[in-house]
Design a protein around this motif. Structure first.
Motif, PDB file in Angstrom:
ATOM      1  N   PHE A 241       0.846  -1.191   0.000  1.00  7.71           N
ATOM      2  CA  PHE A 241       0.000   0.000   0.000  1.00  7.71           C
ATOM      3  C   PHE A 241       0.879   1.237   0.000  1.00  7.71           C
ATOM      4  CE2 PHE A 241       0.520  -1.553   4.313  1.00  7.71           C
ATOM      5  CZ  PHE A 241       0.827  -0.436   5.069  1.00  7.71           C
TER       6      PHE A 241
ATOM      7  N   HIS B 211      -3.735   9.567   3.918  1.00 11.08           N
ATOM      8  CA  HIS B 211      -4.620   8.729   3.109  1.00 11.08           C
ATOM      9  C   HIS B 211      -3.820   7.509   2.648  1.00 11.08           C
ATOM     10  CE1 HIS B 211      -7.817  11.776   2.676  1.00 11.08           C
ATOM     11  NE2 HIS B 211      -6.830  12.649   2.633  1.00 11.08           N
ATOM     12  N   TYR B 212      -4.403   6.334   2.814  1.00  8.54           N
ATOM     13  CA  TYR B 212      -3.743   5.110   2.362  1.00  8.54           C
ATOM     14  C   TYR B 212      -4.549   4.464   1.240  1.00  8.54           C
ATOM     15  CZ  TYR B 212      -0.662   5.210   6.423  1.00  8.54           C
ATOM     16  OH  TYR B 212       0.276   5.569   7.351  1.00  8.54           O
ATOM     17  N   ILE B 213      -3.841   3.965   0.249  1.00  8.42           N
ATOM     18  CA  ILE B 213      -4.455   3.188  -0.828  1.00  8.42           C
ATOM     19  C   ILE B 213      -3.965   1.755  -0.689  1.00  8.42           C
ATOM     20  CG2 ILE B 213      -4.645   2.852  -3.311  1.00  8.42           C
ATOM     21  CD1 ILE B 213      -4.232   5.791  -3.692  1.00  8.42           C
TER      22      ILE B 213
ATOM     23  N   PRO C 259     -14.553   3.143   0.054  1.00  6.33           N
ATOM     24  CA  PRO C 259     -14.428   4.554  -0.335  1.00  6.33           C
ATOM     25  C   PRO C 259     -15.704   5.081  -0.972  1.00  6.33           C
ATOM     26  CG  PRO C 259     -13.285   3.143  -1.898  1.00  6.33           C
ATOM     27  CD  PRO C 259     -13.714   2.254  -0.767  1.00  6.33           C
TER      28      PRO C 259
ATOM     29  N   PRO D   9     -13.236   3.086  -5.793  1.00  7.43           N
ATOM     30  CA  PRO D   9     -11.781   3.322  -5.827  1.00  7.43           C
ATOM     31  C   PRO D   9     -11.361   4.372  -6.839  1.00  7.43           C
ATOM     32  CG  PRO D   9     -12.345   1.190  -6.797  1.00  7.43           C
ATOM     33  CD  PRO D   9     -13.582   1.692  -6.131  1.00  7.43           C
TER      34      PRO D   9
ATOM     35  N   VAL E  87     -11.340   7.814  -5.228  1.00 14.10           N
ATOM     36  CA  VAL E  87     -10.235   8.015  -4.290  1.00 14.10           C
ATOM     37  C   VAL E  87      -8.928   8.261  -5.036  1.00 14.10           C
ATOM     38  CG1 VAL E  87      -8.850   6.922  -2.488  1.00 14.10           C
ATOM     39  CG2 VAL E  87     -11.328   6.656  -2.485  1.00 14.10           C
ATOM     40  N   LEU E  88      -8.664   7.457  -6.055  1.00 14.09           N
ATOM     41  CA  LEU E  88      -7.417   7.598  -6.802  1.00 14.09           C
ATOM     42  C   LEU E  88      -7.339   8.942  -7.515  1.00 14.09           C
ATOM     43  CD1 LEU E  88      -7.231   3.981  -8.229  1.00 14.09           C
ATOM     44  CD2 LEU E  88      -5.683   4.978  -6.550  1.00 14.09           C
TER      45      LEU E  88
ATOM     46  N   LEU F 102      -6.644  11.726  -4.851  1.00 16.86           N
ATOM     47  CA  LEU F 102      -5.261  11.786  -4.378  1.00 16.86           C
ATOM     48  C   LEU F 102      -4.305  12.202  -5.486  1.00 16.86           C
ATOM     49  CD1 LEU F 102      -5.080   8.680  -2.027  1.00 16.86           C
ATOM     50  CD2 LEU F 102      -5.257  11.086  -1.407  1.00 16.86           C
TER      51      LEU F 102
ATOM     52  N   THR G 183     -10.532   2.208 -12.985  1.00 11.93           N
ATOM     53  CA  THR G 183      -9.595   2.222 -11.866  1.00 11.93           C
ATOM     54  C   THR G 183      -8.158   2.182 -12.360  1.00 11.93           C
ATOM     55  OG1 THR G 183     -11.219   1.087 -10.493  1.00 11.93           O
ATOM     56  CG2 THR G 183      -8.931   1.044  -9.741  1.00 11.93           C
TER      57      THR G 183
ATOM     58  N   LEU H  12      -5.375   4.991 -11.451  1.00 10.99           N
ATOM     59  CA  LEU H  12      -4.100   4.637 -10.843  1.00 10.99           C
ATOM     60  C   LEU H  12      -2.943   5.153 -11.693  1.00 10.99           C
ATOM     61  CD1 LEU H  12      -2.494   3.224  -8.677  1.00 10.99           C
ATOM     62  CD2 LEU H  12      -2.754   1.076  -9.933  1.00 10.99           C
TER      63      LEU H  12
END
Length: 238
Positions: free
Chosen positions: A17, A35-37, A119, A123, A126-127, A130, A224, A228
């Motif tokens: 992660f 924040h952690y992915i 989330p 996802p 969230v990606l 960030l 996603t 990413l």
């Protein structure tokens, strides 16, 4: 999480992660948070295959809570032992003999809470979020709306009241004070990688079987993957 994931009672595998440090809120006050992915899967300990996590949960929150409590208390104790904790105001009483040990003991008797949830927006949301903030500063020019008589006005969202957009006016000195709160000290990085994503693991990851390297990725949604890629481009500065 790394320890729990490797435990055969849970995933029994290696996870990876990355964490992104944020230090500001909308009003520029000091609000440090990370924040952690975490991919919803892991690599078998022998590196032979990719393992999907349970669709219901990744790791049990009660076990995470106990682990976090243990590590946090141990970290506080080590800092105190090496005189690296600064105790100000009402906390000065903890510097008295035996007071800090009693404080740590009380912390160990309380239930700690790890709140884990899917989330919002999935996802991809969230990606993308960030990816926009990995290399930004605390405030951008478009939020500055006025500068008059040594007073600066800027837009901000008040999330405590439904995310309403408001305008805050402060002195120029106060704006600079808040802004400089978020300039990281030398050597402190904003983005860190853990587990499979750590630098020391990258060379070994290249030698993994192709099915193990890409099995989880093939099952990811195309959106996603694009998000990413966006995050990685920002991180690499490309």
């Amino acid at each position: 999480m790394l320890e729990l994931a490797r435990d055969p009672k849970h995933l029994g595998a290696d996870i990876g992660f990355l964490g992104v440090l944020h230090t500001w809120g909308q009003n520029l006050e000091h609000h440090p948070h990370v924040h952690y992915i975490v991919p919803a899967g892991c690599l078998a300990l022998d590196g032979s295959r990719w393992i999907d996590s349970s669709p219901r949960f990744f790791l049990p929150v009660k076990a995470l809570s106990r682990s976090f409590r243990r590590k946090f208390r141990a970290g506080l104790g080590e800092l105190f032992e090496h005189n690296r904790l600064q105790l100000h105001g009402s906390l000065q009483q903890l510097a008295l003999p035996g007071a800090f040990s009693h404080f740590l003991s009380e912390l160990g008797q309380k239930d700690w809470v790890v709140y884990a949830k899917p989330p919002f927006g999935g996802p991809e949301h969230v990606l993308n979020y960030l990816a926009r903030y990995t290399h930004r500063v605390a405030i951008s020019n478009h939020r500055l709306v006025a500068f008059e008589s040594d007073r600066v006005s800027f837009c901000w969202r008040d999330y405590a009241h439904g995310g309403k957009q408001k305008v805050m006016t402060v002195s120029a000195h106060e704006l600079l004070r808040r802004f400089l709160l978020h300039v990281l000290p030398g050597g402190l990085v904003r983005i860190r990688h853990f587990g499979l994503f750590a630098n020391r693991k990258r060379s070994s990851a290249r030698t993994l079987p192709r099915s193990a390297r890409h099995g989880g990725l093939r099952r990811s949604a195309r959106a996603t993957q694009l998000a990413l890629s966006s995050l990685l481009r920002h991180h690499a500065g490309r």
